[in-house]
Design an enzyme around this catalytic site. Structure first.
Site, mmCIF file in Angstrom:
data_model
loop_
_atom_site.group_PDB
_atom_site.id
_atom_site.type_symbol
_atom_site.label_atom_id
_atom_site.label_comp_id
_atom_site.label_asym_id
_atom_site.label_seq_id
_atom_site.Cartn_x
_atom_site.Cartn_y
_atom_site.Cartn_z
ATOM 1 N N LYS A 11 -16.929 30.910 -29.115
ATOM 2 C CA LYS A 11 -17.347 30.236 -27.885
ATOM 3 C C LYS A 11 -16.566 30.655 -26.655
ATOM 4 O O LYS A 11 -15.359 30.879 -26.689
ATOM 5 C CB LYS A 11 -17.190 28.723 -28.056
ATOM 6 C CG LYS A 11 -18.144 28.143 -29.061
ATOM 7 C CD LYS A 11 -19.493 27.881 -28.478
ATOM 8 C CE LYS A 11 -19.566 26.407 -28.121
ATOM 9 N NZ LYS A 11 -20.860 26.083 -27.547
ATOM 10 N N SER A 28 -13.302 27.157 -27.570
ATOM 11 C CA SER A 28 -13.487 25.982 -28.421
ATOM 12 C C SER A 28 -12.353 25.930 -29.440
ATOM 13 O O SER A 28 -11.868 26.963 -29.899
ATOM 14 C CB SER A 28 -14.832 26.083 -29.142
ATOM 15 O OG SER A 28 -14.815 25.288 -30.311
ATOM 16 N N GLN A 32 -7.882 -1.922 3.658
ATOM 17 C CA GLN A 32 -6.842 -1.132 3.002
ATOM 18 C C GLN A 32 -7.433 -0.321 1.840
ATOM 19 O O GLN A 32 -6.873 0.687 1.426
ATOM 20 C CB GLN A 32 -5.735 -2.075 2.498
ATOM 21 C CG GLN A 32 -4.591 -1.402 1.808
ATOM 22 C CD GLN A 32 -3.383 -2.328 1.678
ATOM 23 O OE1 GLN A 32 -2.740 -2.660 2.664
ATOM 24 N NE2 GLN A 32 -3.100 -2.763 0.464
ATOM 25 N N ASN A 39 -16.881 28.909 -22.961
ATOM 26 C CA ASN A 39 -17.628 27.821 -22.331
ATOM 27 C C ASN A 39 -17.438 27.773 -20.811
ATOM 28 O O ASN A 39 -16.368 28.077 -20.302
ATOM 29 C CB ASN A 39 -17.191 26.476 -22.925
ATOM 30 C CG ASN A 39 -17.565 26.348 -24.385
ATOM 31 O OD1 ASN A 39 -18.575 26.904 -24.819
ATOM 32 N ND2 ASN A 39 -16.755 25.641 -25.147
ATOM 33 N N TYR A 86 -10.035 -6.505 12.198
ATOM 34 C CA TYR A 86 -9.385 -6.013 10.982
ATOM 35 C C TYR A 86 -9.347 -7.090 9.899
ATOM 36 O O TYR A 86 -9.095 -8.267 10.168
ATOM 37 C CB TYR A 86 -7.947 -5.554 11.290
ATOM 38 C CG TYR A 86 -7.221 -5.092 10.037
ATOM 39 C CD1 TYR A 86 -7.366 -3.789 9.578
ATOM 40 C CD2 TYR A 86 -6.441 -5.969 9.288
ATOM 41 C CE1 TYR A 86 -6.743 -3.369 8.415
ATOM 42 C CE2 TYR A 86 -5.809 -5.559 8.125
ATOM 43 C CZ TYR A 86 -5.971 -4.253 7.689
ATOM 44 O OH TYR A 86 -5.353 -3.852 6.540
ATOM 45 N N GLU A 133 -18.911 23.016 -15.294
ATOM 46 C CA GLU A 133 -19.295 21.679 -15.764
ATOM 47 C C GLU A 133 -18.414 20.595 -15.137
ATOM 48 O O GLU A 133 -18.893 19.515 -14.784
ATOM 49 C CB GLU A 133 -19.204 21.618 -17.295
ATOM 50 C CG GLU A 133 -20.296 22.429 -17.977
ATOM 51 C CD GLU A 133 -20.099 22.570 -19.476
ATOM 52 O OE1 GLU A 133 -19.173 21.951 -20.040
ATOM 53 O OE2 GLU A 133 -20.878 23.323 -20.092
ATOM 54 N N SER A 136 0.819 -1.225 0.000
ATOM 55 C CA SER A 136 0.000 0.000 0.000
ATOM 56 C C SER A 136 0.847 1.267 0.000
ATOM 57 O O SER A 136 0.320 2.368 0.068
ATOM 58 C CB SER A 136 -0.945 0.002 1.205
ATOM 59 O OG SER A 136 -0.221 -0.232 2.402
ATOM 60 N N THR A 150 -39.844 27.659 -10.337
ATOM 61 C CA THR A 150 -40.131 26.271 -9.971
ATOM 62 C C THR A 150 -40.325 25.551 -11.314
ATOM 63 O O THR A 150 -40.827 26.167 -12.264
ATOM 64 C CB THR A 150 -41.415 26.120 -9.114
ATOM 65 O OG1 THR A 150 -42.516 26.638 -9.861
ATOM 66 C CG2 THR A 150 -41.304 26.874 -7.788
ATOM 67 N N HIS A 151 -39.910 24.315 -11.389
ATOM 68 C CA HIS A 151 -39.958 23.566 -12.662
ATOM 69 C C HIS A 151 -39.193 24.283 -13.770
ATOM 70 O O HIS A 151 -39.504 24.107 -14.952
ATOM 71 C CB HIS A 151 -41.400 23.325 -13.130
ATOM 72 C CG HIS A 151 -42.324 22.870 -12.041
ATOM 73 N ND1 HIS A 151 -42.494 21.552 -11.702
ATOM 74 C CD2 HIS A 151 -43.104 23.581 -11.190
ATOM 75 C CE1 HIS A 151 -43.349 21.468 -10.699
ATOM 76 N NE2 HIS A 151 -43.731 22.687 -10.363
ATOM 77 N N LYS A 199 -8.478 3.820 1.486
ATOM 78 C CA LYS A 199 -7.613 4.995 1.339
ATOM 79 C C LYS A 199 -7.674 5.710 0.000
ATOM 80 O O LYS A 199 -7.974 6.912 -0.051
ATOM 81 C CB LYS A 199 -6.160 4.599 1.637
ATOM 82 C CG LYS A 199 -5.964 4.251 3.091
ATOM 83 C CD LYS A 199 -4.591 3.708 3.370
ATOM 84 C CE LYS A 199 -4.594 2.966 4.686
ATOM 85 N NZ LYS A 199 -5.523 1.783 4.688
ATOM 86 N N ASN A 251 -2.557 -2.660 12.835
ATOM 87 C CA ASN A 251 -4.015 -2.453 12.765
ATOM 88 C C ASN A 251 -4.464 -1.205 13.520
ATOM 89 O O ASN A 251 -5.275 -0.427 13.022
ATOM 90 C CB ASN A 251 -4.757 -3.688 13.291
ATOM 91 C CG ASN A 251 -4.487 -4.906 12.430
ATOM 92 O OD1 ASN A 251 -3.865 -4.800 11.376
ATOM 93 N ND2 ASN A 251 -4.932 -6.067 12.883
#
Ligand code: ARG
Length: 457
Positions: A283, A277, A322, A285, A317, A290, A23, A155-156, A325, A110
């Site tokens: 453009k 772009s 492991q 963006n 354990y 996003e 690890s 709303t909506h 992580k 452990n």
């Protein structure tokens, strides 16, 4: 291949097995916590007479040297060690000899790894909390400056009633404040020290667990050694809280993307937080918004992963743990990066107040208030609702707003309308009259802002 074990083995570990099991590539991330925990352990062992003062001092000096050398790039953590615990112990023995071999007295990897993970995540809980505080300050700043910046509430995704930008921002203040309270809560619950739990059943050495807990800033020792090495609830809670933070950021990003669109133009994202772009020269963006929205899935994934990993593990354990992580580290880095970037984008966001106001005036956001006007003049609400419905239909045909009609046009639909209707349905009146606590009226908002300032102090 440097391992802490091997006495009872007659063969070398298969290379693939070694790599699969190791690890170090990811747990090296908490070398500071591992050394910090070892230092506390050694101080306690000496206090209890298990190590001599001289041994303690040698070990502490050795550990400090390792820490300094890694920090300053003189000592590299390489994959020749199985994990960070082996790396530190092997280096210590190299440096100070026999005294170093006593470091692991009364300890298991452990309880050691349970401690490291807790120290690491506990620190991150504080860091994320601080980043959220900065974000709340940015939001509050916008709120204070836009108490009378009118915009439609939706709303909506359909225009509903007029609100202010301060009010809209205030909704996100509540969300991120709850996120902070959740982190405070997690901190309190996780803040107990597993060190001294051994492999699973404690040890026969006379350890002072309260002392190590105190040295490491915990409220006290954990109370069951089996649970101590098998518990990753705090990781799950943190990932759950981080998932909620990402969900909030993602919704905010979604709104900013919509507001920044050519159709809405409520906001303009700063050039420094936009991208272009490769083919379309015109453009600009909202890639950052996003990406934050997109990275939400990755944090949810980490939560699902650890929940699934933990669900079938018998006490105490098991090596499955492991797997707690990599995805947690990734999620923490993701969340911290997203909050910081989002905060920067928000701070530089330009609000097109005129566009927002025109949008609020169009789209009948004052229709409820027009109905309320009739109610105040004795018309039952259900009848008023019907009358205003017909009024809206008339307006749509004429392509006008309610307050752009003449009084005689209004009176044709209901004789109850008088000259005072125009003031009653103006944007300012519609917003300012909403004065109950939590509503967008500037007076109500000022009270809330004062509370927020108190909270952030
Ligand atoms: N690398 C291990 C982990 O992350 C450390 C604990 C190892 N304990 C053991 N019994 N193999 O969980």
């Amino acid at each position: 291949m440097a391992q802490l074990w091997g006495g009872r083995f007659t063969k070398e570990t298969d290379k693939l097995v070694y790599n699969f099991n190791a690890s170090i590539s990811f747990d090296q991330k908490f070398y500071v916590q591992d050394i910090e925990g070892s230092m506390a352990h050694v101080k306690m062992l000496a206090k209890q007479g298990i190590l001599t003062e001289d041994e303690k001092n040698q070990i502490l000096a050795g550990l400090e040297g390792i820490l300094k050398d890694v920090n300053e790039g003189r000592l590299e953590i390489t994959d020749e060690y199985e994990d960070i615990h082996s790396f530190v112990e092997a280096n210590l023995i190299d440096r100070i000899g026999d005294a170093g071999k006593k470091l692991h007295t009364g300890r298991s990897r452990n309880d050691q790894v349970a401690l490291d993970m807790k120290l690491y995540t506990r620190h991150e809980v504080v860091e994320i909390n601080e980043l959220l505080k900065g974000l709340l300050e940015s939001i509050l700043h916008i709120m204070e400056n836009h108490l009378e910046t009118y915009m439609p509430g939706f709303t909506h995704l359909q225009k509903a009633q007029p609100i202010t930008l301060a009010h809209h921002m205030g909704a996100y203040f509540e969300m991120f404040k709850r996120d902070r309270l959740r982190l405070d809560d997690i901190y309190k619950r996780m803040n107990y020290c597993p060190l001294g739990s051994g492999a699973l059943a404690g040890t026969t050495y006379p350890l002072d667990r309260a002392y190590t807990a105190e040295l490491l800033g915990f409220a006290g020792p954990t109370l069951n050694s089996m649970d101590s090495v098998a518990d990753r609830d705090y990781v799950i809670e943190l990932l759950s809280a981080m998932s909620t933070i990402m969900m909030h950021l993602s919704r905010f990003c979604e709104e900013i993307i919509i507001w920044n669109s050519n159709e809405y133009r409520f906001v303009e994202i700063d050039d420094a937080y936009s991208t272009g772009s490769s083919i379309m020269p015109q453009k600009k963006n909202p890639d950052i918004a996003e990406l934050v929205r997109g990275k939400t899935g990755r944090v949810y994934g980490a939560l699902m992963s650890i929940l699934t990993t933990m669900k079938g593990i018998p006490l105490a354990y098991n090596k499955d743990m492991q797997e707690d992580k990599e995805l947690t580290f990734d999620a923490i880095d993701t969340v911290k990066g997203c909050i910081a970037l989002f905060d920067g984008m928000l701070k530089t966001l330009k609000f097109n107040e005129d566009v927002m106001k025109v949008s609020a005036m169009k789209g009948f956001t004052n229709a409820t208030d027009a109905a309320d006007y009739l109610v105040n003049h004795g018309v039952p609400f259900r009848d008023a609702h019907g009358i205003i419905g017909r009024l809206v239909l008339y307006c749509i045909e004429k392509d006008k707003a309610i307050d752009e009609l003449s009084l005689s046009e209004l009176q044709e639909i209901s004789p109850v309308f008088g000259e005072d209707i125009f003031d009653a349905v103006s944007l300012e009146t519609c917003v300012n009259k909403r004065m109950t606590i939590g509503a967008p009226g500037p007076d109500a908002m000022r009270e809330v802002i004062a509370l927020h300032k108190e909270y952030l102090k």
